[in-house]
Design a protein around this motif. Sequence first.
Motif, mmCIF file in Angstrom:
data_model
loop_
_atom_site.group_PDB
_atom_site.id
_atom_site.type_symbol
_atom_site.label_atom_id
_atom_site.label_comp_id
_atom_site.label_asym_id
_atom_site.label_seq_id
_atom_site.Cartn_x
_atom_site.Cartn_y
_atom_site.Cartn_z
ATOM 1 N N THR A 141 -8.360 3.849 6.766
ATOM 2 C CA THR A 141 -7.689 4.770 5.841
ATOM 3 C C THR A 141 -8.544 6.014 5.556
ATOM 4 O O THR A 141 -8.067 7.145 5.738
ATOM 5 N N ARG A 166 -12.731 3.381 -6.351
ATOM 6 C CA ARG A 166 -14.034 3.053 -5.728
ATOM 7 C C ARG A 166 -13.992 1.718 -4.995
ATOM 8 O O ARG A 166 -14.952 0.958 -5.008
ATOM 9 N N SER A 167 -12.835 1.415 -4.383
ATOM 10 C CA SER A 167 -12.760 0.147 -3.640
ATOM 11 C C SER A 167 -13.640 0.238 -2.393
ATOM 12 O O SER A 167 -13.941 1.334 -1.905
ATOM 13 N N HIS A 189 -13.332 6.165 -11.525
ATOM 14 C CA HIS A 189 -12.825 4.788 -11.545
ATOM 15 C C HIS A 189 -12.243 4.498 -12.920
ATOM 16 O O HIS A 189 -12.119 5.426 -13.745
ATOM 17 N N SER A 190 -11.945 3.231 -13.186
ATOM 18 C CA SER A 190 -11.229 2.924 -14.430
ATOM 19 C C SER A 190 -12.078 3.156 -15.685
ATOM 20 O O SER A 190 -11.542 3.229 -16.779
ATOM 21 N N ILE A 209 -5.809 4.561 -6.238
ATOM 22 C CA ILE A 209 -5.969 3.648 -7.378
ATOM 23 C C ILE A 209 -4.918 2.542 -7.417
ATOM 24 O O ILE A 209 -5.153 1.491 -7.984
ATOM 25 N N GLY A 210 -3.760 2.786 -6.840
ATOM 26 C CA GLY A 210 -2.721 1.745 -6.861
ATOM 27 C C GLY A 210 -1.891 1.755 -8.136
ATOM 28 O O GLY A 210 -1.437 0.704 -8.594
ATOM 29 N N LYS A 211 -1.695 2.957 -8.719
ATOM 30 C CA LYS A 211 -0.832 3.070 -9.909
ATOM 31 C C LYS A 211 0.176 4.191 -9.682
ATOM 32 O O LYS A 211 -0.215 5.358 -9.501
ATOM 33 N N PHE A 214 0.460 8.264 -11.085
ATOM 34 C CA PHE A 214 -0.529 8.290 -12.166
ATOM 35 C C PHE A 214 -1.150 9.684 -12.378
ATOM 36 O O PHE A 214 -1.425 10.097 -13.494
ATOM 37 N N VAL A 229 -3.421 8.461 -1.377
ATOM 38 C CA VAL A 229 -3.551 7.250 -0.558
ATOM 39 C C VAL A 229 -2.651 6.132 -1.083
ATOM 40 O O VAL A 229 -2.285 5.212 -0.363
ATOM 41 N N GLY A 230 -2.251 6.230 -2.333
ATOM 42 C CA GLY A 230 -1.520 5.139 -3.010
ATOM 43 C C GLY A 230 -0.238 4.733 -2.300
ATOM 44 O O GLY A 230 0.458 5.571 -1.712
ATOM 45 N N MET A 231 0.037 3.453 -2.346
ATOM 46 C CA MET A 231 1.314 2.940 -1.819
ATOM 47 C C MET A 231 1.802 1.916 -2.834
ATOM 48 O O MET A 231 1.272 0.810 -2.896
ATOM 49 N N ASN A 232 2.753 2.317 -3.625
ATOM 50 C CA ASN A 232 3.251 1.430 -4.678
ATOM 51 C C ASN A 232 4.752 1.248 -4.502
ATOM 52 O O ASN A 232 5.445 2.196 -4.162
ATOM 53 N N THR A 266 -3.342 5.393 9.065
ATOM 54 C CA THR A 266 -4.214 4.217 9.001
ATOM 55 C C THR A 266 -4.139 3.411 10.301
ATOM 56 O O THR A 266 -5.158 3.086 10.910
HETATM 57 P P1 NAP Z 1 -8.172 -1.411 -5.438
HETATM 58 O O1 NAP Z 1 -9.125 -2.222 -4.652
HETATM 59 O O2 NAP Z 1 -7.264 -2.067 -6.428
HETATM 60 O O3 NAP Z 1 -9.029 -0.300 -6.218
HETATM 61 C C1 NAP Z 1 -8.438 0.553 -7.146
HETATM 62 C C2 NAP Z 1 -9.456 1.498 -7.698
HETATM 63 O O4 NAP Z 1 -8.797 2.362 -8.614
HETATM 64 C C3 NAP Z 1 -10.598 0.815 -8.454
HETATM 65 O O5 NAP Z 1 -11.827 1.391 -8.100
HETATM 66 C C4 NAP Z 1 -10.252 1.089 -9.920
HETATM 67 O O6 NAP Z 1 -11.379 1.246 -10.763
HETATM 68 C C5 NAP Z 1 -9.532 2.424 -9.827
HETATM 69 N N1 NAP Z 1 -8.632 2.600 -10.952
HETATM 70 C C6 NAP Z 1 -7.696 1.744 -11.413
HETATM 71 N N2 NAP Z 1 -7.101 2.248 -12.507
HETATM 72 C C7 NAP Z 1 -7.684 3.442 -12.742
HETATM 73 C C8 NAP Z 1 -7.521 4.432 -13.744
HETATM 74 N N3 NAP Z 1 -6.641 4.288 -14.738
HETATM 75 N N4 NAP Z 1 -8.284 5.539 -13.677
HETATM 76 C C9 NAP Z 1 -9.192 5.698 -12.694
HETATM 77 N N5 NAP Z 1 -9.395 4.791 -11.709
HETATM 78 C C10 NAP Z 1 -8.649 3.678 -11.749
HETATM 79 O O7 NAP Z 1 -7.220 -0.543 -4.509
HETATM 80 P P2 NAP Z 1 -7.386 0.001 -2.992
HETATM 81 O O8 NAP Z 1 -7.371 -1.135 -2.053
HETATM 82 O O9 NAP Z 1 -8.465 1.007 -2.910
HETATM 83 O O10 NAP Z 1 -5.989 0.758 -2.846
HETATM 84 C C11 NAP Z 1 -5.631 1.838 -3.676
HETATM 85 C C12 NAP Z 1 -4.222 2.289 -3.336
HETATM 86 O O11 NAP Z 1 -4.197 2.731 -1.992
HETATM 87 C C13 NAP Z 1 -3.158 1.185 -3.408
HETATM 88 O O12 NAP Z 1 -1.929 1.768 -3.825
HETATM 89 C C14 NAP Z 1 -3.033 0.718 -1.987
HETATM 90 O O13 NAP Z 1 -1.763 0.164 -1.700
HETATM 91 C C15 NAP Z 1 -3.224 2.017 -1.259
HETATM 92 N N6 NAP Z 1 -3.693 1.877 0.122
HETATM 93 C C16 NAP Z 1 -3.031 2.590 1.047
HETATM 94 C C17 NAP Z 1 -3.430 2.549 2.357
HETATM 95 C C18 NAP Z 1 -2.705 3.376 3.362
HETATM 96 O O14 NAP Z 1 -2.747 3.093 4.533
HETATM 97 N N7 NAP Z 1 -2.038 4.443 2.938
HETATM 98 C C19 NAP Z 1 -4.509 1.737 2.746
HETATM 99 C C20 NAP Z 1 -5.207 1.037 1.760
HETATM 100 C C21 NAP Z 1 -4.782 1.120 0.437
HETATM 101 P P3 NAP Z 1 -12.422 0.034 -11.083
HETATM 102 O O15 NAP Z 1 -13.283 -0.079 -9.850
HETATM 103 O O16 NAP Z 1 -13.165 0.511 -12.271
HETATM 104 O O17 NAP Z 1 -11.574 -1.177 -11.329
#
Ligand code: NAP
Length: 283
Positions: A141, A166-167, A189-190, A209-211, A214, A229-232, A266
């Motif tokens: 990604t 920051r995943s 991050h959160s 972030i996955g929201k 947002f 990048v998000g996919m919700n 991706t």
């Molecule tokens: P993840 O592991 O759940 O990580 C989410 C990150 O967002 C964490 O670092 C979290 O902070 C932060 N976050 C959550 N709420 C927040 C807020 N209110 N303010 C600021 N930061 C916040 O998610 P991920 O795997 O990285 O995926 C993120 C999104 O990308 C999802 O929607 C997923 O479906 C999508 N995605 C898309 C692809 C693609 O091919 N397009 C590939 C991978 C993922 P903390 O670390 O403090 O908890």
Amino acid sequence: MARIIDGKKIAAETREDIKRRAAEFTAETGVVPGLAVIIVGENPASKVYVRNKHKACLEAGFRSDVIEMSEDTTNDELLAKIEELKADDGIHGILVQLPLPRHLDEKAVLEAIPPEKDVDAFHVVNTGKIMLGDYDFLPCTPAGVMKMLEYEKIDVTGRECVVVGRSNIVGKPMAMLLLHANGTVTVCHSKTRDLGEVTRRADILVVAIGKADFITGDMVKEGAVVIDVGMNRREDGKLTGDVDFASVEPKASAITPVPGGVGPMTITMLLENTLTAAKKKTK
Ligand code: NAP
């Protein structure tokens, strides 16, 4: 009005190029790049991702093995399957579709994949290499995002880059790649205080972030490049990003839509990594 970054088009062109390079490689060496994807259990979203990966491999002229294992698979059974694929010379990339059922040890499984076949680049060796800026594979990604920026001729050098999230699979490697491209990088991050204050500084804003919806227009600087990048999944079943497109698009200079933005990139980068793995094994 922002320029819409067309991920589908960039992915299609890149896949054609990969297909051409793979055909050349096969003609020269007789080796067909091979990817094995292991899926454990019945997660419907994972099944769709795996089907798409399989289809993309076949279209690129690759060998594609999909190994479906039942929900009650044990750690030992999964590790044994990885061992088998490790020894298979026709398989250059091994990918275990995440998330795994909760009883399985994700860390042990990811580390059982040999780094040279780790086309997701999640193994600790590959993660370390990315940190050093001397790598064979990049996580698909963030690599796809960099490819899009390059395609759109968006220069990162010296620009304020803000990554929200920051995943290990998106946010952290994304920040590292922007840093290697000479951006000035901030990761949120959160626990970030006053997120909007930070995101408004961004010339290039990457959100993972996955929201749903947002990041809103008031959190974005006029003229920023916005990568979503998000996919919700909305309640009506529609796919939406982490960025509120309606309020952000009028302020941005360029923006990726969801769907049709980062998503198609991706799998494209997974093909690129598999071809790289096949070439490295063969040289
Ligand atoms: P993840 O592991 O759940 O990580 C989410 C990150 O967002 C964490 O670092 C979290 O902070 C932060 N976050 C959550 N709420 C927040 C807020 N209110 N303010 C600021 N930061 C916040 O998610 P991920 O795997 O990285 O995926 C993120 C999104 O990308 C999802 O929607 C997923 O479906 C999508 N995605 C898309 C692809 C693609 O091919 N397009 C590939 C991978 C993922 P903390 O670390 O403090 O908890």
